[in-house]
Design a protein around this motif. Sequence first.
Motif, short mmCIF file in Angstrom:
data_model
loop_
_atom_site.label_atom_id
_atom_site.label_comp_id
_atom_site.label_asym_id
_atom_site.label_seq_id
_atom_site.Cartn_x
_atom_site.Cartn_y
_atom_site.Cartn_z
N ILE A 1 43.19 25.40 -18.98
CA ILE A 1 43.07 24.72 -20.27
C ILE A 1 44.35 24.94 -21.06
O ILE A 1 44.86 26.05 -21.15
N GLY A 2 44.83 23.85 -21.60
CA GLY A 2 46.01 23.91 -22.44
C GLY A 2 45.72 23.44 -23.84
O GLY A 2 44.84 22.60 -24.05
N TRP A 3 46.44 24.00 -24.78
CA TRP A 3 46.42 23.52 -26.17
C TRP A 3 47.80 22.93 -26.47
O TRP A 3 48.83 23.55 -26.15
N ALA B 1 47.75 25.94 -15.00
CA ALA B 1 48.21 26.30 -16.34
C ALA B 1 49.70 26.01 -16.43
O ALA B 1 50.51 26.68 -15.78
N THR B 2 50.05 25.03 -17.24
CA THR B 2 51.44 24.60 -17.32
C THR B 2 51.72 24.01 -18.69
O THR B 2 50.80 23.58 -19.39
N LEU B 3 53.00 23.96 -19.04
CA LEU B 3 53.36 23.33 -20.30
C LEU B 3 53.60 21.82 -20.14
O LEU B 3 53.87 21.14 -21.13
N ILE B 4 53.48 21.33 -18.93
CA ILE B 4 53.74 19.92 -18.64
C ILE B 4 52.55 19.06 -19.04
O ILE B 4 51.46 19.19 -18.46
N ILE B 5 52.76 18.19 -19.99
CA ILE B 5 51.67 17.38 -20.53
C ILE B 5 51.00 16.55 -19.45
O ILE B 5 49.77 16.48 -19.38
N ASP B 6 51.78 15.93 -18.59
CA ASP B 6 51.25 15.01 -17.59
C ASP B 6 50.43 15.70 -16.50
O ASP B 6 49.77 15.02 -15.71
N TYR C 1 47.88 17.54 -17.03
CA TYR C 1 46.49 17.68 -17.48
C TYR C 1 45.74 16.36 -17.31
O TYR C 1 46.26 15.29 -17.60
N ASP C 2 44.51 16.49 -16.83
CA ASP C 2 43.73 15.30 -16.48
C ASP C 2 42.81 14.83 -17.60
O ASP C 2 42.53 13.64 -17.72
N TYR C 3 42.29 15.77 -18.36
CA TYR C 3 41.31 15.43 -19.39
C TYR C 3 41.79 15.94 -20.75
O TYR C 3 42.30 17.07 -20.84
N TRP C 4 41.57 15.13 -21.77
CA TRP C 4 42.04 15.46 -23.11
C TRP C 4 40.92 15.32 -24.13
O TRP C 4 40.10 14.40 -24.04
N GLY C 5 40.92 16.24 -25.09
CA GLY C 5 40.04 16.11 -26.24
C GLY C 5 40.66 15.17 -27.27
O GLY C 5 41.81 14.75 -27.13
N GLN C 6 39.92 14.91 -28.32
CA GLN C 6 40.33 13.90 -29.30
C GLN C 6 41.27 14.45 -30.37
O GLN C 6 41.86 13.67 -31.09
N GLY C 7 41.40 15.74 -30.48
CA GLY C 7 42.30 16.33 -31.47
C GLY C 7 41.57 16.76 -32.72
O GLY C 7 40.57 16.16 -33.13
#
Length: 121
Positions: A33-35, A101-106, A108-114
């Motif tokens: 999980i990334g933030w 776990a990475t800093l690379i945005i691409d 990540y497969d699933y994203w929350g709405q913010g």
Amino acid sequence: VQLQASGGGLVQPGGSLRLSCAASGFTLDYYAIGWFRQAPGKEREWVSCISSSDGRRYYVDSVKGRFTISRDNAKNTVYLQMNSLKPEDTAVYYCAAGSRATLIIDAYDYWGQGTQVTVSS
């Protein structure tokens, strides 16, 4: 499959907030999980991430010592505890799930709405 980020708000400099990232439709245990955050007029930037396998945690230098990422697998939720908040932390915060776990945005497969975090006096 859905991620729900929550916990944002308005806080004074030096204050604290705890963001939550709750998953539905899948189990967060198997995902890193990334933030990330995005301030007005700026690109989205990586803030922190936690691995699925060994729970290793990583932070961008600007939040080290102030933010803590953690996961509660029983609640299928990941948290971002933010202390000693500064005006420059103001942004929309997003959580994302991916295979590593990475800093690379691409990556990540699933994203929350913010969720909006505003640090201001």
